[in-house]
Design a protein around this motif. Structure first.
Motif, PDB file in Angstrom:
ATOM      1  N   ALA A 128      39.541  -7.603 102.439  1.00 33.72           N
ATOM      2  CA  ALA A 128      39.630  -7.940 101.020  1.00 33.72           C
ATOM      3  C   ALA A 128      39.997  -9.409 100.806  1.00 33.72           C
ATOM      4  CB  ALA A 128      40.648  -7.033 100.329  1.00 33.72           C
ATOM      5  N   ARG A 129      40.833  -9.964 101.657  1.00 28.90           N
ATOM      6  CA  ARG A 129      41.296 -11.344 101.463  1.00 28.90           C
ATOM      7  C   ARG A 129      40.294 -12.385 101.955  1.00 28.90           C
ATOM      8  NH1 ARG A 129      47.283 -13.037 102.415  1.00 28.90           N
ATOM      9  NH2 ARG A 129      47.449 -11.444 100.812  1.00 28.90           N
ATOM     10  N   LEU A 130      39.491 -12.065 102.948  1.00 22.93           N
ATOM     11  CA  LEU A 130      38.552 -13.036 103.499  1.00 22.93           C
ATOM     12  C   LEU A 130      37.608 -13.562 102.415  1.00 22.93           C
ATOM     13  CD1 LEU A 130      37.831 -11.277 106.866  1.00 22.93           C
ATOM     14  CD2 LEU A 130      38.664 -13.636 106.630  1.00 22.93           C
ATOM     15  N   SER A 131      37.339 -14.853 102.463  1.00 18.27           N
ATOM     16  CA  SER A 131      36.513 -15.495 101.441  1.00 18.27           C
ATOM     17  C   SER A 131      35.017 -15.316 101.660  1.00 18.27           C
ATOM     18  CB  SER A 131      36.834 -16.996 101.385  1.00 18.27           C
ATOM     19  OG  SER A 131      38.196 -17.192 101.065  1.00 18.27           O
ATOM     20  N   GLN A 132      34.587 -15.130 102.909  1.00 21.54           N
ATOM     21  CA  GLN A 132      33.158 -15.066 103.228  1.00 21.54           C
ATOM     22  C   GLN A 132      32.775 -13.699 103.787  1.00 21.54           C
ATOM     23  OE1 GLN A 132      30.974 -17.541 102.590  1.00 21.54           O
ATOM     24  NE2 GLN A 132      32.634 -18.814 101.772  1.00 21.54           N
ATOM     25  N   ASP A 133      31.623 -13.201 103.375  1.00 25.26           N
ATOM     26  CA  ASP A 133      31.122 -11.929 103.908  1.00 25.26           C
ATOM     27  C   ASP A 133      30.955 -11.974 105.423  1.00 25.26           C
ATOM     28  OD1 ASP A 133      31.063 -10.593 101.474  1.00 25.26           O
ATOM     29  OD2 ASP A 133      28.968 -11.115 101.079  1.00 25.26           O
ATOM     30  N   ARG A 134      30.498 -13.119 105.954  1.00 27.95           N
ATOM     31  CA  ARG A 134      30.288 -13.218 107.408  1.00 27.95           C
ATOM     32  C   ARG A 134      31.591 -12.997 108.168  1.00 27.95           C
ATOM     33  NH1 ARG A 134      29.100 -18.479 105.506  1.00 27.95           N
ATOM     34  NH2 ARG A 134      30.879 -19.845 105.745  1.00 27.95           N
ATOM     35  N   ASP A 135      32.721 -13.359 107.579  1.00 25.40           N
ATOM     36  CA  ASP A 135      34.013 -13.124 108.224  1.00 25.40           C
ATOM     37  C   ASP A 135      34.406 -11.651 108.152  1.00 25.40           C
ATOM     38  OD1 ASP A 135      34.309 -15.774 109.001  1.00 25.40           O
ATOM     39  OD2 ASP A 135      35.352 -16.321 107.158  1.00 25.40           O
ATOM     40  N   ARG A 136      34.001 -10.970 107.094  1.00 26.77           N
ATOM     41  CA  ARG A 136      34.246  -9.528 106.990  1.00 26.77           C
ATOM     42  C   ARG A 136      33.476  -8.773 108.070  1.00 26.77           C
ATOM     43  NH1 ARG A 136      33.438 -11.166 101.601  1.00 26.77           N
ATOM     44  NH2 ARG A 136      35.444 -11.342 100.557  1.00 26.77           N
ATOM     45  N   GLU A 137      32.271  -9.232 108.371  1.00 30.36           N
ATOM     46  CA  GLU A 137      31.467  -8.617 109.429  1.00 30.36           C
ATOM     47  C   GLU A 137      32.168  -8.718 110.782  1.00 30.36           C
ATOM     48  OE1 GLU A 137      27.673 -10.579 109.104  1.00 30.36           O
ATOM     49  OE2 GLU A 137      27.331  -9.760 107.099  1.00 30.36           O
ATOM     50  N   LEU A 138      32.919  -9.785 110.997  1.00 27.05           N
ATOM     51  CA  LEU A 138      33.662  -9.941 112.252  1.00 27.05           C
ATOM     52  C   LEU A 138      34.797  -8.929 112.355  1.00 27.05           C
ATOM     53  CD1 LEU A 138      33.693 -13.819 112.368  1.00 27.05           C
ATOM     54  CD2 LEU A 138      32.505 -12.307 113.971  1.00 27.05           C
ATOM     55  N   VAL A 139      35.429  -8.599 111.229  1.00 25.28           N
ATOM     56  CA  VAL A 139      36.456  -7.548 111.223  1.00 25.28           C
ATOM     57  C   VAL A 139      35.829  -6.225 111.644  1.00 25.28           C
ATOM     58  CG1 VAL A 139      38.041  -6.203 109.784  1.00 25.28           C
ATOM     59  CG2 VAL A 139      37.928  -8.692 109.528  1.00 25.28           C
ATOM     60  N   ASP A 140      34.657  -5.928 111.095  1.00 23.61           N
ATOM     61  CA  ASP A 140      33.958  -4.695 111.451  1.00 23.61           C
ATOM     62  C   ASP A 140      33.617  -4.669 112.943  1.00 23.61           C
ATOM     63  OD1 ASP A 140      34.138  -4.005 108.784  1.00 23.61           O
ATOM     64  OD2 ASP A 140      32.082  -4.629 108.323  1.00 23.61           O
ATOM     65  N   ALA A 141      33.170  -5.812 113.475  1.00 19.89           N
ATOM     66  CA  ALA A 141      32.833  -5.891 114.900  1.00 19.89           C
ATOM     67  C   ALA A 141      34.074  -5.680 115.765  1.00 19.89           C
ATOM     68  CB  ALA A 141      32.179  -7.239 115.210  1.00 19.89           C
ATOM     69  N   LEU A 142      35.213  -6.241 115.344  1.00 23.83           N
ATOM     70  CA  LEU A 142      36.457  -6.028 116.078  1.00 23.83           C
ATOM     71  C   LEU A 142      36.842  -4.553 116.075  1.00 23.83           C
ATOM     72  CD1 LEU A 142      39.001  -7.240 117.536  1.00 23.83           C
ATOM     73  CD2 LEU A 142      40.069  -7.226 115.280  1.00 23.83           C
ATOM     74  N   LEU A 143      36.761  -3.919 114.919  1.00 25.29           N
ATOM     75  CA  LEU A 143      37.118  -2.508 114.820  1.00 25.29           C
ATOM     76  C   LEU A 143      36.218  -1.638 115.686  1.00 25.29           C
ATOM     77  CD1 LEU A 143      37.903  -2.251 111.009  1.00 25.29           C
ATOM     78  CD2 LEU A 143      39.533  -2.385 112.914  1.00 25.29           C
ATOM     79  N   ALA A 144      34.968  -2.004 115.833  1.00 25.19           N
ATOM     80  CA  ALA A 144      34.049  -1.264 116.695  1.00 25.19           C
ATOM     81  C   ALA A 144      34.460  -1.382 118.160  1.00 25.19           C
ATOM     82  CB  ALA A 144      32.624  -1.747 116.496  1.00 25.19           C
ATOM     83  N   LEU A 145      35.055  -2.540 118.532  1.00 23.94           N
ATOM     84  CA  LEU A 145      35.521  -2.750 119.908  1.00 23.94           C
ATOM     85  C   LEU A 145      36.838  -2.041 120.183  1.00 23.94           C
ATOM     86  CD1 LEU A 145      34.942  -6.569 120.435  1.00 23.94           C
ATOM     87  CD2 LEU A 145      33.736  -4.695 121.579  1.00 23.94           C
ATOM     88  N   LEU A 146      37.668  -1.897 119.158  1.00 22.97           N
ATOM     89  CA  LEU A 146      39.016  -1.354 119.308  1.00 22.97           C
ATOM     90  C   LEU A 146      39.165  -0.075 118.496  1.00 22.97           C
ATOM     91  CD1 LEU A 146      40.916  -4.729 118.761  1.00 22.97           C
ATOM     92  CD2 LEU A 146      40.281  -3.721 120.947  1.00 22.97           C
ATOM     93  N   PRO A 147      38.380   0.945 118.770  1.00 16.55           N
ATOM     94  CA  PRO A 147      38.401   2.140 117.910  1.00 16.55           C
ATOM     95  C   PRO A 147      39.709   2.907 117.921  1.00 16.55           C
ATOM     96  CG  PRO A 147      37.125   2.560 119.886  1.00 16.55           C
ATOM     97  CD  PRO A 147      37.470   1.080 119.895  1.00 16.55           C
ATOM     98  N   ASP A 148      40.517   2.724 118.959  1.00 18.47           N
ATOM     99  CA  ASP A 148      41.778   3.473 119.038  1.00 18.47           C
ATOM    100  C   ASP A 148      42.936   2.793 118.340  1.00 18.47           C
ATOM    101  OD1 ASP A 148      41.626   1.469 121.018  1.00 18.47           O
ATOM    102  OD2 ASP A 148      43.145   2.459 122.226  1.00 18.47           O
ATOM    103  N   LEU A 149      42.706   1.627 117.738  1.00 23.61           N
ATOM    104  CA  LEU A 149      43.802   0.900 117.098  1.00 23.61           C
ATOM    105  C   LEU A 149      43.880   1.210 115.624  1.00 23.61           C
ATOM    106  CD1 LEU A 149      43.683  -2.548 118.842  1.00 23.61           C
ATOM    107  CD2 LEU A 149      45.229  -0.685 119.261  1.00 23.61           C
TER     108      LEU A 149
END
Length: 149
Positions: A128-149
């Protein structure tokens, strides 16, 4: 050979994109153990983003990413898997930013002229705080790598 090294080590023409690197910096919060992501506020642009910056001449992208995390957040980190490379126009010129997931490994933030604030946020709040959509996509990519967190 005339050229510059691309964000992941490939050769690029000198007049190619601006090359940069950064990390999606994360940690487990105390005492809940929930995943938190570090965002930086840049007063020059009045935006919230992941720590990143331009490569110095001859600097490998991963080295630049770790340097930028330390410079902008005051935290050392342990790099993990690569994340998607962001490609966009900045000031009318193509820019290519290589990213890695990186776990915070200690340090403390000191405000400066380039970054005046950092926030450690749970993924939903970070998105929600990130200014750019491309940065939000990186959060999604991180969550895909760390599904147990």
């Amino acid at each position: 050979m005339n050229g510059a090294v691309g964000a992941r080590g490939t050769r690029r023409a000198v007049n190619g994109p601006v090359l940069a690197a950064g990390c999606v910096l994360w940690r487990r919060s105390e005492p809940s153990g929930r995943l938190e992501i570090c965002l930086v506020h840049r007063p020059r642009y009045d935006d919230w983003s992941h720590p990143k910056g331009k490569l110095k001449h001859g600097e490998p992208a991963l080295d630049a990413a770790l340097r930028e995390v330390l410079e902008e957040t005051g935290h050392h980190c342990v790099p993990g898997a690569p994340l998607p490379t962001a490609r966009y126009l900045a000031n009318g010129r193509p820019k290519e930013v290589a990213y890695w997931a990186a776990e915070a490994a200690g340090g403390s933030f000191v405000p400066g002229s380039e970054v005046d604030r950092v926030s450690w946020l749970v993924p939903e709040a970070a998105r929600a705080r990130l200014s750019q959509d491309r940065d939000r996509e990186l959060v999604d990519a991180l969550l895909a790598l760390l599904p147990d967190l």
